[in-house]
Design a protein around this motif. Structure first.
Motif, PDB file in Angstrom:
ATOM      1  N   ALA A 111       0.850  -1.188   0.000  1.00  0.00           N
ATOM      2  CA  ALA A 111       0.000   0.000   0.000  1.00  0.00           C
ATOM      3  C   ALA A 111       0.886   1.239   0.000  1.00  0.00           C
ATOM      4  O   ALA A 111       1.750   1.385   0.877  1.00  0.00           O
ATOM      5  CB  ALA A 111      -0.910   0.002   1.221  1.00  0.00           C
ATOM      6  N   ASP A 112       0.699   2.116  -0.986  1.00  0.00           N
ATOM      7  CA  ASP A 112       1.492   3.344  -1.095  1.00  0.00           C
ATOM      8  C   ASP A 112       0.757   4.476  -0.386  1.00  0.00           C
ATOM      9  O   ASP A 112      -0.172   5.080  -0.934  1.00  0.00           O
ATOM     10  CB  ASP A 112       1.718   3.696  -2.566  1.00  0.00           C
ATOM     11  CG  ASP A 112       2.563   2.662  -3.281  1.00  0.00           C
ATOM     12  OD1 ASP A 112       3.508   2.139  -2.656  1.00  0.00           O
ATOM     13  OD2 ASP A 112       2.270   2.366  -4.455  1.00  0.00           O
ATOM     14  N   LEU A 113       1.184   4.757   0.837  1.00  0.00           N
ATOM     15  CA  LEU A 113       0.518   5.744   1.672  1.00  0.00           C
ATOM     16  C   LEU A 113       1.081   7.140   1.438  1.00  0.00           C
ATOM     17  O   LEU A 113       2.292   7.318   1.298  1.00  0.00           O
ATOM     18  CB  LEU A 113       0.682   5.378   3.142  1.00  0.00           C
ATOM     19  CG  LEU A 113      -0.095   4.141   3.616  1.00  0.00           C
ATOM     20  CD1 LEU A 113       0.526   3.572   4.879  1.00  0.00           C
ATOM     21  CD2 LEU A 113      -1.557   4.493   3.841  1.00  0.00           C
ATOM     22  N   ALA A 114       0.203   8.127   1.419  1.00  0.00           N
ATOM     23  CA  ALA A 114       0.633   9.517   1.418  1.00  0.00           C
ATOM     24  C   ALA A 114       1.237   9.835   2.782  1.00  0.00           C
ATOM     25  O   ALA A 114       1.037   9.094   3.749  1.00  0.00           O
ATOM     26  CB  ALA A 114      -0.556  10.428   1.125  1.00  0.00           C
ATOM     27  N   PRO A 115       2.000  10.931   2.898  1.00  0.00           N
ATOM     28  CA  PRO A 115       2.646  11.262   4.171  1.00  0.00           C
ATOM     29  C   PRO A 115       1.672  11.241   5.350  1.00  0.00           C
ATOM     30  O   PRO A 115       0.544  11.740   5.256  1.00  0.00           O
ATOM     31  CB  PRO A 115       3.202  12.669   3.922  1.00  0.00           C
ATOM     32  CG  PRO A 115       3.472  12.694   2.448  1.00  0.00           C
ATOM     33  CD  PRO A 115       2.354  11.907   1.834  1.00  0.00           C
ATOM     34  N   LEU A 116       2.141  10.671   6.457  1.00  0.00           N
ATOM     35  CA  LEU A 116       1.333  10.514   7.660  1.00  0.00           C
ATOM     36  C   LEU A 116       1.801  11.475   8.746  1.00  0.00           C
ATOM     37  O   LEU A 116       3.006  11.680   8.936  1.00  0.00           O
ATOM     38  CB  LEU A 116       1.432   9.077   8.189  1.00  0.00           C
ATOM     39  CG  LEU A 116       1.056   7.954   7.222  1.00  0.00           C
ATOM     40  CD1 LEU A 116       1.333   6.594   7.863  1.00  0.00           C
ATOM     41  CD2 LEU A 116      -0.400   8.058   6.789  1.00  0.00           C
ATOM     42  N   GLU A 117       0.855  12.047   9.470  1.00  0.00           N
ATOM     43  CA  GLU A 117       1.175  12.875  10.624  1.00  0.00           C
ATOM     44  C   GLU A 117       1.482  11.969  11.820  1.00  0.00           C
ATOM     45  O   GLU A 117       0.988  10.840  11.907  1.00  0.00           O
ATOM     46  CB  GLU A 117       0.003  13.798  10.955  1.00  0.00           C
ATOM     47  CG  GLU A 117      -0.297  14.845   9.901  1.00  0.00           C
ATOM     48  CD  GLU A 117       0.803  15.882   9.784  1.00  0.00           C
ATOM     49  OE1 GLU A 117       1.436  16.184  10.834  1.00  0.00           O
ATOM     50  OE2 GLU A 117       1.052  16.381   8.674  1.00  0.00           O
ATOM     51  N   PRO A 118       2.305  12.437  12.772  1.00  0.00           N
ATOM     52  CA  PRO A 118       2.576  11.634  13.969  1.00  0.00           C
ATOM     53  C   PRO A 118       1.290  11.259  14.707  1.00  0.00           C
ATOM     54  O   PRO A 118       0.320  12.023  14.715  1.00  0.00           O
ATOM     55  CB  PRO A 118       3.447  12.563  14.820  1.00  0.00           C
ATOM     56  CG  PRO A 118       4.108  13.471  13.837  1.00  0.00           C
ATOM     57  CD  PRO A 118       3.072  13.696  12.763  1.00  0.00           C
ATOM     58  N   GLY A 119       1.310  10.081  15.317  1.00  0.00           N
ATOM     59  CA  GLY A 119       0.150   9.609  16.058  1.00  0.00           C
ATOM     60  C   GLY A 119      -0.074   8.135  15.832  1.00  0.00           C
ATOM     61  O   GLY A 119       0.754   7.435  15.238  1.00  0.00           O
ATOM     62  N   ASN A 120      -1.207   7.653  16.317  1.00  0.00           N
ATOM     63  CA  ASN A 120      -1.589   6.254  16.138  1.00  0.00           C
ATOM     64  C   ASN A 120      -2.573   6.145  14.979  1.00  0.00           C
ATOM     65  O   ASN A 120      -3.553   6.896  14.921  1.00  0.00           O
ATOM     66  CB  ASN A 120      -2.220   5.705  17.420  1.00  0.00           C
ATOM     67  CG  ASN A 120      -1.237   5.666  18.572  1.00  0.00           C
ATOM     68  OD1 ASN A 120      -0.084   5.284  18.399  1.00  0.00           O
ATOM     69  ND2 ASN A 120      -1.674   6.073  19.764  1.00  0.00           N
ATOM     70  N   TRP A 121      -2.304   5.213  14.096  1.00  0.00           N
ATOM     71  CA  TRP A 121      -3.110   5.023  12.899  1.00  0.00           C
ATOM     72  C   TRP A 121      -3.677   3.613  12.859  1.00  0.00           C
ATOM     73  O   TRP A 121      -3.023   2.651  13.282  1.00  0.00           O
ATOM     74  CB  TRP A 121      -2.259   5.253  11.647  1.00  0.00           C
ATOM     75  CG  TRP A 121      -1.872   6.675  11.421  1.00  0.00           C
ATOM     76  CD1 TRP A 121      -0.935   7.401  12.099  1.00  0.00           C
ATOM     77  CD2 TRP A 121      -2.437   7.563  10.447  1.00  0.00           C
ATOM     78  NE1 TRP A 121      -0.867   8.677  11.624  1.00  0.00           N
ATOM     79  CE2 TRP A 121      -1.775   8.802  10.585  1.00  0.00           C
ATOM     80  CE3 TRP A 121      -3.410   7.423   9.461  1.00  0.00           C
ATOM     81  CZ2 TRP A 121      -2.075   9.904   9.785  1.00  0.00           C
ATOM     82  CZ3 TRP A 121      -3.704   8.510   8.657  1.00  0.00           C
ATOM     83  CH2 TRP A 121      -3.047   9.735   8.818  1.00  0.00           C
ATOM     84  N   ARG A 122      -4.893   3.492  12.318  1.00  0.00           N
ATOM     85  CA  ARG A 122      -5.471   2.176  12.053  1.00  0.00           C
ATOM     86  C   ARG A 122      -5.532   1.973  10.545  1.00  0.00           C
ATOM     87  O   ARG A 122      -6.002   2.859   9.809  1.00  0.00           O
ATOM     88  CB  ARG A 122      -6.867   2.018  12.669  1.00  0.00           C
ATOM     89  CG  ARG A 122      -7.444   0.613  12.499  1.00  0.00           C
ATOM     90  CD  ARG A 122      -8.727   0.422  13.303  1.00  0.00           C
ATOM     91  NE  ARG A 122      -8.471   0.412  14.731  1.00  0.00           N
ATOM     92  CZ  ARG A 122      -8.095  -0.658  15.421  1.00  0.00           C
ATOM     93  NH1 ARG A 122      -7.902  -1.822  14.795  1.00  0.00           N
ATOM     94  NH2 ARG A 122      -7.902  -0.577  16.722  1.00  0.00           N
ATOM     95  N   LEU A 123      -5.048   0.802  10.097  1.00  0.00           N
ATOM     96  CA  LEU A 123      -5.001   0.457   8.685  1.00  0.00           C
ATOM     97  C   LEU A 123      -5.909  -0.739   8.445  1.00  0.00           C
ATOM     98  O   LEU A 123      -5.765  -1.782   9.090  1.00  0.00           O
ATOM     99  CB  LEU A 123      -3.559   0.129   8.276  1.00  0.00           C
ATOM    100  CG  LEU A 123      -2.502   1.173   8.661  1.00  0.00           C
ATOM    101  CD1 LEU A 123      -1.117   0.692   8.252  1.00  0.00           C
ATOM    102  CD2 LEU A 123      -2.811   2.533   8.039  1.00  0.00           C
ATOM    103  N   TYR A 124      -6.857  -0.602   7.518  1.00  0.00           N
ATOM    104  CA  TYR A 124      -7.866  -1.622   7.260  1.00  0.00           C
ATOM    105  C   TYR A 124      -7.665  -2.242   5.877  1.00  0.00           C
ATOM    106  O   TYR A 124      -7.346  -1.530   4.917  1.00  0.00           O
ATOM    107  CB  TYR A 124      -9.277  -1.028   7.263  1.00  0.00           C
ATOM    108  CG  TYR A 124      -9.659  -0.177   8.447  1.00  0.00           C
ATOM    109  CD1 TYR A 124     -10.492  -0.674   9.451  1.00  0.00           C
ATOM    110  CD2 TYR A 124      -9.244   1.155   8.534  1.00  0.00           C
ATOM    111  CE1 TYR A 124     -10.890   0.127  10.511  1.00  0.00           C
ATOM    112  CE2 TYR A 124      -9.626   1.957   9.592  1.00  0.00           C
ATOM    113  CZ  TYR A 124     -10.454   1.439  10.579  1.00  0.00           C
ATOM    114  OH  TYR A 124     -10.843   2.245  11.623  1.00  0.00           O
ATOM    115  N   ALA A 125      -7.914  -3.534   5.773  1.00  0.00           N
ATOM    116  CA  ALA A 125      -7.943  -4.223   4.478  1.00  0.00           C
ATOM    117  C   ALA A 125      -9.315  -4.871   4.314  1.00  0.00           C
ATOM    118  O   ALA A 125      -9.754  -5.635   5.178  1.00  0.00           O
ATOM    119  CB  ALA A 125      -6.847  -5.280   4.402  1.00  0.00           C
ATOM    120  N   SER A 126      -9.981  -4.550   3.225  1.00  0.00           N
ATOM    121  CA  SER A 126     -11.293  -5.114   2.911  1.00  0.00           C
ATOM    122  C   SER A 126     -11.144  -6.013   1.692  1.00  0.00           C
ATOM    123  O   SER A 126     -10.678  -5.565   0.646  1.00  0.00           O
ATOM    124  CB  SER A 126     -12.298  -3.990   2.623  1.00  0.00           C
ATOM    125  OG  SER A 126     -13.527  -4.516   2.176  1.00  0.00           O
TER     126      SER A 126
END
Length: 270
Positions: A111-126
């Motif tokens: 998955a090619d993600l755009a820049p992320l801000e600091p913090g906790n992220w949830r990543l989902y796959a459907s």
């Protein structure tokens, strides 16, 4: 989207509502099968060695979907023209991304993600397996990652019935009560005029992702409005059955003249 049963339930089937079908809707299950908050269900698991990702730069997230036999799944059914849909959102419900990763022959997705801000992220796959014991069943699995750095939480905007994006005004009508199916009527306009040139994007005139403020349960809905080539709008009808009260952040994606627009607003469920 069918595929949620904790805080999110499936929308009614086309047969039960009497609503017309559309490409991508036929054959979708009408019962909920998961909520998107676990990494594993029914022997299927979202695996990734990545537990943190760098901040402020485009980054790739590699992962596999492991089946009940312990091997990476490589055969997936197409849903809305893609074999897998991938979502990312920060814990304060900002930074929404809806991506379509590529899969290598060995079952490794990227998955090619755009820049992320600091913090906790949830990543989902459907996804929907095309073989195996749960062939044809829709799954939504997720993992969390940490993005190091000074994280500043953004307060959730108050619930509202309209928002703007790229010069378009999106208005939403509907009374949502937890555990009760209800229509959401979305109307899109620009410069005070109804928009009637919505194009199909992934086999639908729009995609509506809704994330619960409390636990980040995810719903993904598509309109039941009949398709008429590139002449969608101005009104789209969605059906939602959300199982938890509270605030839900919604992201509506629609396309005009080849450009994808994302409009965000907060919905309140009583």
């Amino acid at each position: 989207m069918s595929g949620m049963d904790h805080g999110v339930m499936a929308m009614p089937s086309m047969a039960s509502t009497g609503m017309p079908g559309m490409p991508g809707m036929a054959g979708m299950p009408a019962t909920a099968t998961g909520e998107g908050l676990a990494a594993e269900r029914d022997g299927y698991r979202l695996d990734s060695a990545a537990t943190s990702l760098p901040a402020g730069q485009a980054v790739t997230y590699p992962f596999t979907i492991t089946g009940p036999d312990g091997r990476p799944v490589t055969d997936f059914a197409e849903v809305q023209t893609k074999q897998l849909h991938f979502y990312a959102i920060r814990s304060d419900l900002t930074g929404y991304q809806h991506l379509h990763p590529t899969m290598a022959p060995d079952g490794t997705w990227t998955a090619d993600l755009a820049p992320l801000e600091p913090g906790n992220w949830r990543l989902y796959a459907s996804f929907t397996p095309n073989t195996g014991p749960r062939k044809g069943s829709e799954f939504v699995l997720s993992r969390t990652v940490t993005v190091p750095g000074q994280a500043t939480a953004v307060p959730l905007p108050a619930a509202t019935d309209s928002t703007t994006a790229d010069g378009y005004t999106v208005a939403v009508r509907g009374e949502l009560t937890a555990g009760t199916p209800a229509p959401l009527i979305v109307t899109i306009s620009k410069d005070g005029r109804p928009v009637t040139d919505l194009q199909l994007y992934l086999d639908s005139y729009a995609h509506l992702s809704i994330v619960h403020e409390g636990d980040q349960a995810l719903a993904h809905l598509h309109p039941v409005t009949p398709v008429n080539a590139d002449h969608g709008g101005p009104t789209l009808t969605f059906y939602a059955l959300l199982g938890e009260p509270g605030n839900w952040r919604s992201y509506l994606q629609f396309q005009t003249a080849g450009q994808l627009h994302t409009a965000a607003l907060t919905l309140h469920v009583t």
